[in-house]
Design a protein around this motif. Structure first.
Motif, PDB file in Angstrom:
ATOM      1  N   HIS A 226      -4.248  -6.178   1.116  1.00 19.77           N
ATOM      2  CA  HIS A 226      -4.840  -5.376   2.188  1.00 19.77           C
ATOM      3  C   HIS A 226      -6.125  -4.740   1.702  1.00 19.77           C
ATOM      4  O   HIS A 226      -6.418  -4.742   0.498  1.00 19.77           O
ATOM      5  CB  HIS A 226      -3.848  -4.294   2.632  1.00 19.77           C
TER       6      HIS A 226
ATOM      7  N   HIS B 175       0.429  -0.732  -4.709  1.00 19.47           N
ATOM      8  CA  HIS B 175      -0.112  -2.012  -5.205  1.00 19.47           C
ATOM      9  C   HIS B 175       0.721  -2.548  -6.364  1.00 19.47           C
ATOM     10  O   HIS B 175       0.187  -3.005  -7.373  1.00 19.47           O
ATOM     11  CB  HIS B 175      -1.584  -1.879  -5.629  1.00 19.47           C
TER      12      HIS B 175
ATOM     13  N   HIS C  56      -7.606  -1.497   0.814  1.00 19.47           N
ATOM     14  CA  HIS C  56      -7.073  -0.177   0.469  1.00 19.47           C
ATOM     15  C   HIS C  56      -7.777   0.940   1.238  1.00 19.47           C
ATOM     16  O   HIS C  56      -7.232   2.028   1.407  1.00 19.47           O
ATOM     17  CB  HIS C  56      -7.223   0.045  -1.041  1.00 19.47           C
TER      18      HIS C  56
ATOM     19  N   HIS D  70       0.857  -1.176   0.000  1.00 17.16           N
ATOM     20  CA  HIS D  70       0.000   0.000   0.000  1.00 17.16           C
ATOM     21  C   HIS D  70       0.898   1.232   0.000  1.00 17.16           C
ATOM     22  O   HIS D  70       1.912   1.226   0.685  1.00 17.16           O
ATOM     23  CB  HIS D  70      -0.864  -0.050   1.265  1.00 17.16           C
ATOM     24  N   PRO D  71       0.641   2.311  -0.723  1.00 14.06           N
ATOM     25  CA  PRO D  71      -0.568   2.513  -1.529  1.00 14.06           C
ATOM     26  C   PRO D  71      -0.369   2.243  -3.029  1.00 14.06           C
ATOM     27  O   PRO D  71      -1.264   2.519  -3.801  1.00 14.06           O
ATOM     28  CB  PRO D  71      -0.834   4.006  -1.304  1.00 14.06           C
TER      29      PRO D  71
HETATM   30 CU   LIG Z   1      -3.652   0.126  -0.843  1.00 13.33          CU
END
Ligand SMILES: [Cu+2]
Length: 153
Positions: free
Chosen positions: A139, A105, A141, A102-103
């Motif tokens: 995860h 990907h 997001h 994250h963030p």
């Molecule tokens: Cu994310």
């Protein structure tokens, strides 16, 4: 003559009788060895279970990961390459599954169906196929502290 016949009969009785006792004795010895074989089979079965435990989970063709208010469950799954993962949103809020990290990907986006995020409204579900072999994190997001691991074998 009579004495010889009696001795002959006596010898026959001893030989036949002794042979019978010997036969019974062998049978008696064979029977206890069967429970021994059974117990060794049981031991083998017990040994196989602990052997599969160090591998933790066995790879499956299809797995389901359910998202609830407490996160993803199970948090770690193992699937075969070419296997399918079905994401189910059982919570009352939207979830956006994204590959780690994250963030950005930039990891294995197969887990999110090739998208930046795989979005599920409450009650929705989607199935993706994973082929790359390895261990991949993912995860939510929208709440990155909710995460999990997918192992592809
Ligand atoms: Cu994310």
């Amino acid at each position: 003559m009579n004495t010889k016949v009696i001795i002959g009969i006596a010898v026959l009785v001893v030989v036949v009788g002794g042979g019978y006792l010997l036969f019974r004795g062998q049978k008696g010895t064979t029977q206890p060895s069967n429970p021994t074989n059974n117990s060794s089979q049981t031991t083998t079965t017990n040994t196989q279970n602990p052997t599969s435990e160090p591998g933790k989970s066995v790879a499956v063709e299809e797995a389901t990961i359910t998202y609830t208010s407490s996160g993803f469950s199970p948090s770690k799954i193992t699937v075969k390459s070419g296997g399918k993962i079905t994401w189910v949103n059982s919570s009352d809020r939207e979830v956006a599954v994204g590959a780690n990290p994250h963030p950005l990907h930039t990891g294995n986006r197969e887990v999110s169906g090739g998208e930046f995020t795989l979005n599920l409204k409450p009650g929705e579900q989607k199935t993706v196929t994973v082929e790359k072999v390895g261990t991949f994190g993912y995860h939510n997001h929208l709440n990155a502290s909710e995460d999990g691991t997918i192992v592809v074998e």
